[in-house]
Write an enzyme that holds these catalytic residues in place. Structure first.
Site, short mmCIF file in Angstrom:
data_model
loop_
_atom_site.label_atom_id
_atom_site.label_comp_id
_atom_site.label_asym_id
_atom_site.label_seq_id
_atom_site.Cartn_x
_atom_site.Cartn_y
_atom_site.Cartn_z
N HIS A 87 37.58 42.26 45.99
CA HIS A 87 38.96 42.52 45.58
C HIS A 87 39.65 41.22 45.14
O HIS A 87 40.26 41.16 44.06
CB HIS A 87 39.71 43.16 46.75
CG HIS A 87 41.14 43.49 46.49
ND1 HIS A 87 41.56 44.76 46.15
CD2 HIS A 87 42.26 42.73 46.53
CE1 HIS A 87 42.87 44.76 45.99
NE2 HIS A 87 43.33 43.53 46.22
N GLU A 88 39.54 40.18 45.95
CA GLU A 88 40.23 38.92 45.64
C GLU A 88 39.60 38.22 44.43
O GLU A 88 40.31 37.62 43.61
CB GLU A 88 40.24 38.00 46.85
CG GLU A 88 40.94 38.56 48.07
CD GLU A 88 42.40 38.94 47.80
OE1 GLU A 88 43.01 38.39 46.86
OE2 GLU A 88 42.92 39.80 48.53
N HIS A 132 41.02 39.63 41.38
CA HIS A 132 42.27 38.97 40.98
C HIS A 132 41.98 37.67 40.24
O HIS A 132 42.59 37.37 39.21
CB HIS A 132 43.13 38.67 42.20
CG HIS A 132 43.76 39.87 42.83
ND1 HIS A 132 44.39 40.86 42.10
CD2 HIS A 132 43.88 40.25 44.13
CE1 HIS A 132 44.86 41.78 42.91
NE2 HIS A 132 44.56 41.44 44.15
#
Length: 371
Positions: free
Chosen positions: A194-195, A198
């Site tokens: 997820h990170e 980003h």
């Protein structure tokens, strides 16, 4: 004032009881639409990166072994395979956080609340300054024992002026096995995925959405800047999502939502396209992809008179694609307005080099291993 604005905006998130992440999008909005409009062929891209394991006696399981890190590395590549992004692990560096003078205060949530606290932020910048690898060429992944409240991690979607730029993962979210994992819903390494999502330019699929199916405007300029991720509210479960999938034509399985790990399995085609369009703009230098520079028609990395002369020479050619800066299929006065708005910009790759190239990237950290 900027700290007051940051703190107020982040505290609005901390009022939620659920787990969450924080995403910073420094300097991105100007190029949002250009990223969606520019036609770039999708090809395999490789990102070099480094793990920084920040361990402390206050959290005994924060010293995460190399075998767990290597397994997480393999998993990262597996999940981004569909996006045609591969990650080359250059080093695993271990840093004893207890040796940092401000460690006791930073690890005390009653005193410092990362990443909300301005004092904690400044201390952490001092701490990582000599630890990080060149942020223009490497993705720095920090594994840290504690953040504020329910924060599992945070990241930036574009180069930022802070040395904290990179990916931050809470220690008990890192990996697919090991004693550091304590939450049964977060044991599949999906916080890292997820990170990193980003980091390569993706936003939460629920960004700025207040109501299921809400029309925010041009999908290339609003929400998560992706057109095949329907506007849905935050989802904590794929079994019973807040917005019914059938009504909004989506599958509750996206890596960029807040589902439990078992639900996060997919990037959409639009997200993959955005990654490849965004990297040359938001993180030029992190891959071998030539950087995109709005208005740099002659390719010298500077938007100026040479480009203007080319526009004037081709002014009568309405189908001159090199000058079609807004992606409309035509070269006209609107493209000229975009060009003038970026006049004088010096882009990544110019000999004047506006980025952080003063020091050569280190070959290896003293506490790390090199592969």
């Amino acid at each position: 004032m900027r700290w007051l604005t940051l703190i107020l905006s982040l505290l609005s998130l901390s009022s939620q009881a659920q787990d969450e992440c924080v995403v910073f999008s420094s300097g991105e909005s100007v190029y949002a639409k250009f990223m969606g409009l520019q036609s770039r062929s999708i090809q395999w891209e490789e990102i070099d990166y480094v793990y920084h394991v920040h361990y402390t006696d206050s959290f005994p399981d924060s010293y995460i072994s190399e075998d767990i890190i290597m397994d997480a590395h393999e998993h990262l590549n597996e999940e981004f395979d569909e996006a045609m992004i591969s990650f080359d692990l250059v080093s695993i560096a271990y840093h004893n956080f207890d040796e940092f003078w401000a460690a006791p205060a930073i690890l005390d949530n009653n005193n410092v609340c990362l990443p909300y606290s301005s004092s904690g932020w400044n201390w952490m910048e001092d701490y990582v300054e000599d630890l990080i690898w060149d942020r223009e060429e490497y993705m720095n992944v920090h594994i840290f024992p504690q953040f504020c409240g329910g924060i599992l991690g945070f990241a930036w979607t574009a180069y930022a002026s802070t040395d904290l730029d990179g990916v931050w993962i809470r220690s008990d979210m890192m990996g697919r096995y090991g004693p550091q994992l304590t939450d049964s819903a977060r044991m599949e390494n999906k916080t890292l995925i997820h990170e990193v999502g980003h980091f390569v330019g993706l936003h939460h699929v629920f960004r700025n959405v207040d109501n299921c199916g809400q029309v925010l405007g041009d999908c290339l300029e609003t929400g998560d800047y992706v057109c095949d991720t329907p506007p849905t509210k935050i989802n904590w479960s794929c079994v019973n999502p807040i917005c019914p999938p059938g009504a909004y034509d989506y599958t509750p399985n996206n890596h960029m939502d807040y589902y439990v790990d078992s639900c996060r399995t997919n990037f959409t085609e639009g997200q993959i396209e955005r990654i490849h369009a965004a990297l040359p703009i938001l993180r030029p230098g992190i891959t071998d992809q030539p950087p995109y520079c709005v208005g740099d028609i002659n390719g010298d990395h500077v938007i100026g008179m040479a480009d203007m002369l080319l526009m004037l020479i081709n002014w009568d050619d309405a189908y001159w694609l090199d000058g079609d800066l807004d992606g409309s299929g035509h070269f006209n006065v609107l493209d000229l307005q975009i060009f003038l708005a970026h006049w004088g910009m010096i882009c990544y790759g110019a000999e004047l080099d506006p980025f952080y190239r003063e020091q050569e990237a280190p070959t290896i950290k003293s506490e790390g291993r090199h592969w």
